[in-house]
Design an enzyme around this catalytic site. Structure first.
Site, PDB file in Angstrom:
ATOM      1  N   GLU A   1       9.143  16.450  15.316  1.00  0.00           N
ATOM      2  CA  GLU A   1       9.640  16.208  13.964  1.00  0.00           C
ATOM      3  C   GLU A   1       8.940  17.169  12.993  1.00  0.00           C
ATOM      4  OE1 GLU A   1       8.480  12.565  11.892  1.00  0.00           O
ATOM      5  OE2 GLU A   1      10.532  12.354  11.179  1.00  0.00           O
TER       6      GLU A   1
ATOM      7  N   LYS B   1       0.877  -1.180   0.000  1.00  0.00           N
ATOM      8  CA  LYS B   1       0.000   0.000   0.000  1.00  0.00           C
ATOM      9  C   LYS B   1       0.913   1.228   0.000  1.00  0.00           C
ATOM     10  CE  LYS B   1      -1.875   3.065   1.930  1.00  0.00           C
ATOM     11  NZ  LYS B   1      -1.616   4.472   1.524  1.00  0.00           N
TER      12      LYS B   1
END
Ligand code: NAD
Length: 496
Positions: free
Chosen positions: A389, A182
């Site tokens: 992040e 995927k």
């Protein structure tokens, strides 16, 4: 600014199931944008549970077929053909990747070559595979019967799509598994090259299946599918947590490569020129959309001012522009949603640190997802731009005085993926590096990978390690066989 539009760009991207290119069962699609115009250029099939069911069924049937039983050399020959084809189409691959992701073309080309290398490496590895055998003298011989686990579910992110797909496909296939991949929904374009590559290389139909779609739909259905015993996932730590929960009812094997906020620690005795080269490259290559980016730079006080000045000058000189231009060093961020997220952090950074380079959109690029390489200095360790992040061309620089302080700063975040240490003191280099909470350390180097070494993170950066034989261990079960050589020694119940 307009960018180069690849010739023959598809306007629809389909699933690849059982050797056929197919639409979604319900006909659903989603828009695919390019990161310069942010306009849709293609529609990709939006897979859901029914499409995942079809793909898993095809992979299950293929697992009954010859693929898992081929001699390692036979599978390796096919994987080497995959590598040859990837290599021979590297320019086309890079062209498409750059168009879809905004990665600079020179770097996309490097990633294309690395994709071929991943296939070659795992082909070699399974041919050389050895397994354990143990002798209990005169009594028993025990050995390991290694078996591919079955249908592997592979879920990948958008930052270097084709390369990260190859990083999972190659060990899974080398091990004898069949797969359902995927790909990330922001960047499905380069994955549309795999079907032809696999067909030409001779991979049997159904061994590799690709279902496009949203994470919450196609990804979720793959994670929850009872006939998929393992999931190899690369993506955000938050998504990793969700997948961990969703995989629990079926007790799936999980390999998770997650987010990072990796420190680059520069001691006063380091070679500053080399350290600057590497710490600039470490956070601004791949547009800063790099899991192992050295996005926090900790610099020892005696060289701090000089480092900051030289670093900021270099950052201001980085060539930002059209990703398809060979001289471009930083291209466009992948998607407007991600661009907004990075820009929000740039604004937060202005309240948390001193801005010495960048700080927004470059003046010469009024359209497209462009962010100037942005440098904040004097950043406190509790700042959000130090802790979270950002995944873009934004770096936080913080001074330190002692080794102890540097270690506390390096380890003072929830992540633990990579670390980069710069010092010419051999003793300190090793002892400091060994105390850093990270899955990987580079000493006096930027991120140069040896595919045999463990790849993965600690803390919120991951679960399990891949790389070398560890990847093969993930995709296979090791069945322990025990064979009695002499008489059996069984306590004799029920004879009195
Ligand atoms: P993401 O977590 O949003 O998506 C990654 C993949 O997971 C996509 O294919 C997405 O569709 C799918 N997904 C999303 N929700 C899902 C769900 N509920 N169930 C199943 N699948 C789901 O990550 P991203 O934004 O595509 O990628 C960026 C992140 O990836 C960053 O955090 C980066 O550090 C990380 N990353 C890590 C490594 C590593 O090796 N450690 C490498 C590259 C990127």
């Amino acid at each position: 600014m307009s960018t180069h539009v690849p010739a023959g760009l598809p306007d629809r991207i389909q699933h690849f199931i059982d050797g056929y290119l197919v639409d979604s069962v319900d006909g659903g699609t989603f828009d695919v944008l390019d990161p310069i115009s942010n306009r849709p250029y293609a529609r990709a099939a939006a897979g859901k549970a029914a499409d995942i069911d079809r793909a898993v069924a095809a992979a299950g049937r293929a697992f009954e077929g010859p693929w898992p039983h081929l001699l390692p050399r036979e599978r390796a020959k096919i994987l080497n053909r995959v590598a040859d084809i990837v290599e021979s189409t590297d320019e086309r691959l890079a062209e498409l990747e750059t168009y879809d992701t905004g990665l600079p073309i020179a770097q996309a080309l490097g990633q294309a070559r690395r994709s071929a290398e991943n296939f070659r490496f795992f082909a070699d590895l399974v041919v050389a595979q050895r397994d354990d055998a143990y002798k209990v003298p005169g009594r028993q011989i025990n050995y390991v019967n290694r078996k591919p686990k079955g249908v592997a579910g592979l879920i990948t992110p958008w930052n270097t799509p084709f390369m990260l797909e190859s990083w999972k496909l190659s060990p899974a296939l080398a091990s004898g598994c069949t797969v359902v991949l995927k790909p990330a929904e922001f960047t499905p374009l380069s994955a549309s090259l795999w079907p032809e590559i696999f067909r030409e290389a001779g991979i049997p139909d159904g061994v590799v299946n690709i279902v496009h779609g949203l994470g919450e739909e196609a990804g979720d259905a793959l994670v929850k599918h009872p006939d998929v015993p393992m999931i190899s996932f690369t993506g955000e730590s938050r998504t990793g947590q969700i997948i961990f929960g969703n995989a629990a009812p079926n007790l799936k094997a999980l390999s998770m490569e997650l987010g990072g906020k990796s420190p680059a620690v520069v001691f006063a005795d380091a070679n500053l020129e080399e350290a600057i080269d590497a710490t600039i490259f470490g956070v601004f290559s791949l547009n800063g959309e790099r899991c192992t980016a050295g996005s926090r730079i900790l610099v020892q006080r005696p060289v701090y001012d000089e480092f900051v000045e030289r670093y900021a000058t270099r950052a201001r000189n980085i060539v930002v522009g059209d990703p398809s231009a060979p001289e471009t060093e930083v291209g466009a961020l992948v998607h407007p949603e991600h661009y907004d997220k990075v820009m929000e952090y740039v604004e937060i950074g202005k309240t948390e640190g001193r801005l010495v380079a960048g700080g927004g959109r470059p003046d010469h690029l009024p359209h497209g997802n462009y962010v100037s390489p942005t440098v904040f200095v004097d950043v406190a360790p509790d700042a959000r731009i130090f802790q979270e992040e950002i995944f873009g061309p934004v770096v936080a620089i913080t001074p330190f005085d002692t080794e102890e302080e540097a270690l506390a700063l390096a380890n003072g975040v929830r992540f633990g993926l990579a670390a980069y240490i710069w010092t010419n003191d051999l003793r300190r280099g090793h002892s400091f590096a060994q105390q850093v909470d990270s899955g990987m350390v580079w000493l006096n180097s930027n991120n140069v990978r040896d595919l045999r070494t463990p790849f993965g993170g600690v803390k919120a950066s991951g679960l399990g390690h891949e790389g070398g034989y560890r990847s093969i261990d993930f995709y296979t079960d090791q069945q322990a066989m025990h064979i009695t050589l002499a008489e059996t020694h069984t306590p004799r119940f029920g004879i009195h």
